[in-house]
Design an enzyme around this catalytic site. Structure first.
Site, PDB file in Angstrom:
ATOM      1  N   CYS A 118       0.836  -1.207   0.000  1.00  0.00           N
ATOM      2  CA  CYS A 118       0.000   0.000   0.000  1.00  0.00           C
ATOM      3  C   CYS A 118       0.872   1.259   0.000  1.00  0.00           C
ATOM      4  CB  CYS A 118      -0.945  -0.040   1.200  1.00  0.00           C
ATOM      5  SG  CYS A 118      -2.136   1.311   1.218  1.00  0.00           S
ATOM      6  N   CYS A 119       1.905   1.279   0.852  1.00  0.00           N
ATOM      7  CA  CYS A 119       2.804   2.442   0.887  1.00  0.00           C
ATOM      8  C   CYS A 119       3.513   2.619  -0.458  1.00  0.00           C
ATOM      9  CB  CYS A 119       3.845   2.289   1.998  1.00  0.00           C
ATOM     10  SG  CYS A 119       3.241   2.650   3.660  1.00  0.00           S
ATOM     11  N   CYS A 204      -3.393   4.654   9.534  1.00  0.00           N
ATOM     12  CA  CYS A 204      -2.088   4.172   9.994  1.00  0.00           C
ATOM     13  C   CYS A 204      -1.415   5.119  10.975  1.00  0.00           C
ATOM     14  CB  CYS A 204      -1.173   3.952   8.794  1.00  0.00           C
ATOM     15  SG  CYS A 204      -1.843   2.756   7.633  1.00  0.00           S
ATOM     16  N   CYS A 229       8.241   4.284   5.630  1.00  0.00           N
ATOM     17  CA  CYS A 229       7.312   3.821   4.609  1.00  0.00           C
ATOM     18  C   CYS A 229       7.985   3.601   3.267  1.00  0.00           C
ATOM     19  CB  CYS A 229       6.179   4.813   4.453  1.00  0.00           C
ATOM     20  SG  CYS A 229       6.751   6.477   4.197  1.00  0.00           S
TER      21      CYS A 229
HETATM   22 FE1  SF4 Z   1      -1.370   2.752   2.903  1.00  0.00          FE
HETATM   23 FE2  SF4 Z   1      -1.162   3.156   5.520  1.00  0.00          FE
HETATM   24 FE3  SF4 Z   1       0.996   3.355   3.918  1.00  0.00          FE
HETATM   25 FE4  SF4 Z   1      -0.972   5.183   3.855  1.00  0.00          FE
HETATM   26  S1  SF4 Z   1       0.461   4.751   5.561  1.00  0.00           S
HETATM   27  S2  SF4 Z   1       0.044   4.335   2.124  1.00  0.00           S
HETATM   28  S3  SF4 Z   1      -2.800   3.895   4.143  1.00  0.00           S
HETATM   29  S4  SF4 Z   1      -0.201   1.516   4.391  1.00  0.00           S
END
Ligand code: SF4
Length: 236
Positions: A118-119, A204, A229
């Site tokens: 996701c990141c 998050c 991230c």
């Molecule tokens: Fe996805 Fe959470 Fe990363 Fe945002 S912080 S990109 S919602 S995993």
């Protein structure tokens, strides 16, 4: 070659003020210096310094699509206050659609791999697009924020992207950042008033408790990760 440039810039950074160094970067790298903001306290200090000194540095933000409503509010307030352009980058819709279809909207809680996926889709890929052709990337990183940020220098090499990173607030404390925001009437994310220290995506990020680490509010369900991230890769 980049290493000697970085050494020279680090020597200068030890002698000059933060505004002088931002001006130096703007002059030295021309249109190839950018600053990325996520509208947290630190980023708002740098945004203020760039915009109020009319420095020709491109300011960029990554809208992941999962930000807090409070973040969108300070984003708007920043545009209204400074009347300057902030260039937005958004994730690629086909990658987000595929992830949502296959795994649902909250896959990041299920595993570290899902969270990194996701990141990567929502942050790293848009950042890499924003950094195309860039030679100097300015960030709001402070050494105090996490143990793996403590050996950093003002200027360092992002080895993965082969560009120079500039961390002008590296040695500022959280209290100094907060005081600057207050003294200069800089718009800020009101979540900071509710013990949110490092603010990322809404699902998050949580507030921290007294005595907790600065990054404890990010991906708190992951116990052995570095709480990064993938945006910042630090040279050892
Ligand atoms: Fe996805 Fe959470 Fe990363 Fe945002 S912080 S990109 S919602 S995993």
């Amino acid at each position: 070659m980049l290493t000697s440039k970085i050494n020279t810039l680090n020597q200068l950074a030890n002698q000059k003020t933060i505004v002088e160094m931002l001006a130096q970067v703007a002059e030295q790298f021309g249109g190839k210096a950018i600053f990325t903001t996520s509208f947290g306290y630190e980023d708002q200090v740098i945004t203020h310094l760039i915009f109020s000194n009319n420095l020709p540095i491109k300011v960029v933000t990554l809208d992941t699509g999962r930000l807090f409503k409070e973040t969108y509010k300070v984003y708007s307030q920043t545009l209204d206050t400074y009347k300057k352009e902030i260039v937005a980058y958004f994730p690629k819709h086909d990658a987000v659609e595929k992830m949502l279809t296959e795994k649902g909207p909250n896959s990041f809680y299920a595993s570290a791999d899902n969270r990194k996926e996701c990141c990567n889709i929502r942050k790293v890929e848009p950042l890499n697009r924003a950094l195309q052709g860039v030679e100097c990337w300015i960030t709001g990183i402070r050494a105090e924020q996490s143990p793996n940020r403590q050996g950093m220098t003002f200027f360092e090499l992002d080895e993965q992207r082969n560009i120079i990173k500039f961390n002008p607030l590296l040695h500022w404390t959280f209290d100094e950042v907060k005081q600057f925001v207050k003294d200069n009437h800089v718009p800020y994310n009101v979540l900071h008033d509710k013990n949110f220290v490092s603010i990322g995506c809404e699902p998050c990020t949580r507030a921290i408790q007294p005595g907790e680490d600065f990054r404890a509010g990010r991906w708190w369900w992951e116990t052995d990760s570095k709480k990064e991230c993938g945006l910042h890769n630090h040279a050892k």
